[in-house]
Design an enzyme around this catalytic site. Structure first.
Site, short mmCIF file in Angstrom:
data_model
loop_
_atom_site.label_atom_id
_atom_site.label_comp_id
_atom_site.label_asym_id
_atom_site.label_seq_id
_atom_site.Cartn_x
_atom_site.Cartn_y
_atom_site.Cartn_z
N SER A 115 0.34 -1.49 0.20
CA SER A 115 0.00 0.37 -0.20
C SER A 115 0.82 1.06 -0.38
O SER A 115 0.10 2.69 -0.58
CB SER A 115 -1.00 0.17 1.48
OG SER A 115 -0.52 0.11 2.50
N HIS A 116 1.82 1.16 -0.07
CA HIS A 116 3.50 2.69 0.27
C HIS A 116 4.99 1.71 -0.56
O HIS A 116 4.61 2.73 -0.36
CB HIS A 116 3.58 2.72 1.86
CG HIS A 116 2.19 3.27 2.67
ND1 HIS A 116 1.64 2.38 3.62
CD2 HIS A 116 2.52 4.74 2.10
CE1 HIS A 116 0.90 3.31 4.49
NE2 HIS A 116 0.96 4.46 3.79
N ASP A 160 -9.04 -0.75 2.77
CA ASP A 160 -10.24 -2.15 2.94
C ASP A 160 -11.15 -1.78 2.94
O ASP A 160 -11.52 -2.71 2.59
CB ASP A 160 -9.24 -2.22 4.68
CG ASP A 160 -8.05 -2.99 4.63
OD1 ASP A 160 -7.36 -3.86 3.44
OD2 ASP A 160 -7.17 -2.13 5.58
#
Lengths: 341, 341
Positions: free
Chosen positions: A47-48, A188
């Site tokens: 996610s990063h 999410d």
């Protein structure tokens, strides 16, 4: 499971730099951004990782963010350094301000760095790890966009407001945590909606402030803080310290500044650093032993130290010299690199 | 509901001072302790009110803590003041170190105060409220005794490790929170035991690591952190910052130091202070307005600001000039005061 492609660490670096260069980032920004984006990808923080390049490129393409401005480092007070990112991204601003922050921390024992007017897309743990590598304790925090309702409220007000912390260890990787003060990541909730799966209790409320397990109702309503009123209080603290205290925007202001483009959170970041050497002097080694005893007892109970999973992924990536990335994402990035994104 | 007795605020003050004087506290300690104990009682924080005098008196009577030592203030570094409480209680140490802390904060922008070798029985909010009264932001934290298991563990390792924060407001009482990183305050478990009331789920495990609602089983076992792994990480941070970093004991060491007497947590405390004026200069007023907009939105959503209940109790106590205290506790304290405790 989506199809993945295997990239060597060298290929990963070339891809990242190629995308950034093709998207209007100068060499200094590309270097600084590349370091944290590739570190996240290497640590399997998808996610990063390189996924974030998409948002960075579009923010520059749309004229929101700047990829070619030099951050301005301001010696603001004896124990405060300010960095004006001038609507560039945070990594170069962090790197440019770091030497002054370290120097002030060693001299005074504690110091603060405020990064202003920065677009923030990256995880905070690379920053506090970098601080720990200097033998210093680091605490970092930022607001984001107003997606999280205060405890007892019904509308988004706080950001996901991450808090990161590092403690340097003489013979081991630093103790590091980096968590969102929201109960769950925004992404999410979106993933649950797409999968038609109900949320877990405590994640979100609907637009009337009622607890909901329905992902769409949650997206129309607001996310919740972790840990009830305590997490909500922490999120408030982060809004105040990394917002008004440093003359920058709250998550609500940052979201309004975005004008619904859903692009890039632009706001400030606050980093606090403490020097164990300055606090402890000749007692430093004894104090380190004391801290190690704490970590040893956590592990002895079968509990995990934070970042363990991330470090395991890192070791694997370094051993294999390669990482796995979703094939569709690699294609998208390759198109960006060749100017067809 | 247990029978209560109504004491005027003057009678409350006389009772507190009488108990402390009869228990071996000198006038300076009695003044400083009285201020925070009576403030807690006035604010209906029963777990940090006059009830705490019982433990304080017994700690001095048993020769563990000192009621008559002057704290030593040490100008440790440009932005660090240290106070050696010399095994006295924390309130006088805090008051003695505060002027140097304020001066350093105004000069450097940020500063830290480490209180060492102090017995800690009092809430942290009176301290951060006092800091806010100076126009400064305050953050305070302490370990305690190893009552809380790390997330995923089974044995007590962390203290209840409170974290308190204050933000000064120009035309209102400061924004203040003060929460234990345990799911519940240790004092509340003790109050449940005294009242014969069951605990709520998620608060504690028994000595075999099984969830329990029995206060005594919880006191024999371990409490849990709030907010799962995130609360556990925060508790770890507080152990490190208010323990090893300031050359003082972790909660586990402090508990061993107590040798099972169950008396008084002796350890350190860390207080960080930030000066909005130093950070903001001419932008101070605009930043305050920005913070007020955040608070206004919290309230507009029907959510509560922390400390509201406490402030309402305070207003009531001041209006009525009196507080209600369990009759059995008053009798116990009166016996202590007359030397029959």
């Amino acid at each position: 499971m989506a199809e993945t492609r295997r990239l060597t660490l060298e290929a990963l670096e070339r891809l990242t730099h190629g995308v950034l260069a093709a998207s209007g980032f100068d060499a200094d920004h590309a270097e600084a951004i590349g370091r944290v984006i590739n570190a996240a990808q290497r640590d399997a923080c998808h996610s990063h990782g390189v996924y974030r390049l998409l948002g960075m490129a579009s923010a520059v393409r749309e004229g929101l963010a700047r990829g070619d401005v030099a951050p301005e480092v301001i010696d603001h007070a004896s124990a405060i350094v300010k960095v004006d990112a001038r609507f560039g991204f945070s990594p170069l601003a962090f790197e440019r301000g770091l030497p002054a922050l370290i120097e002030k921390t060693r001299r005074q024992g504690i110091a603060a760095m405020a990064i202003n007017r920065c677009f923030h897309f990256t995880a905070l743990w690379p920053e506090v790890e970098r601080i720990a590598a200097e033998g210093l304790v680091g605490i970092a925090m930022t607001p984001s966009h107003a997606w999280v309702a205060p405890h007892g409220g019904s509308r988004g007000l706080f950001g996901t407001n991450p808090l990161a912390f590092s403690w340097p260890r003489p013979h081991a990787e630093p103790y590091v945590f980096d968590f969102a003060t929201s109960a769950i990541a925004r992404g999410d909730i979106e993933l649950h909606r797409r999968a038609g799966k109900p949320l877990e209790p405590g994640w979100a409320v609907d637009s009337a402030g009622r607890p909901t397990l329905d992902p769409q109702a949650a997206l129309d309503g607001a996310m919740l803080s972790f840990g009830g009123h305590k997490g909500s209080a922490l999120a408030t603290m982060i809004e105040l310290l990394a917002g008004p205290l440093i003359d920058d925007m709250t998550s609500l202001e940052s979201q309004r500044f975005d004008h619904g483009r859903g692009a890039a959170p632009c706001h400030g970041e606050l980093i606090l650093t403490l020097d164990p050497q300055a606090f402890l002097g000749v007692s430093l080694e004894a104090a380190q032993t004391r801290a190690e005893a704490l970590f040893a007892e956590i592990v002895a109970q079968g509990a995990r130290l934070p970042s363990e999973r991330r470090r395991a992924a890192r070791r694997q990536a370094i051993t294999e010299g390669a990482v796995e990335i979703p094939a569709a994402l690699v294609e998208e990035l390759e198109a960006l690199r060749s100017g067809q994104g």
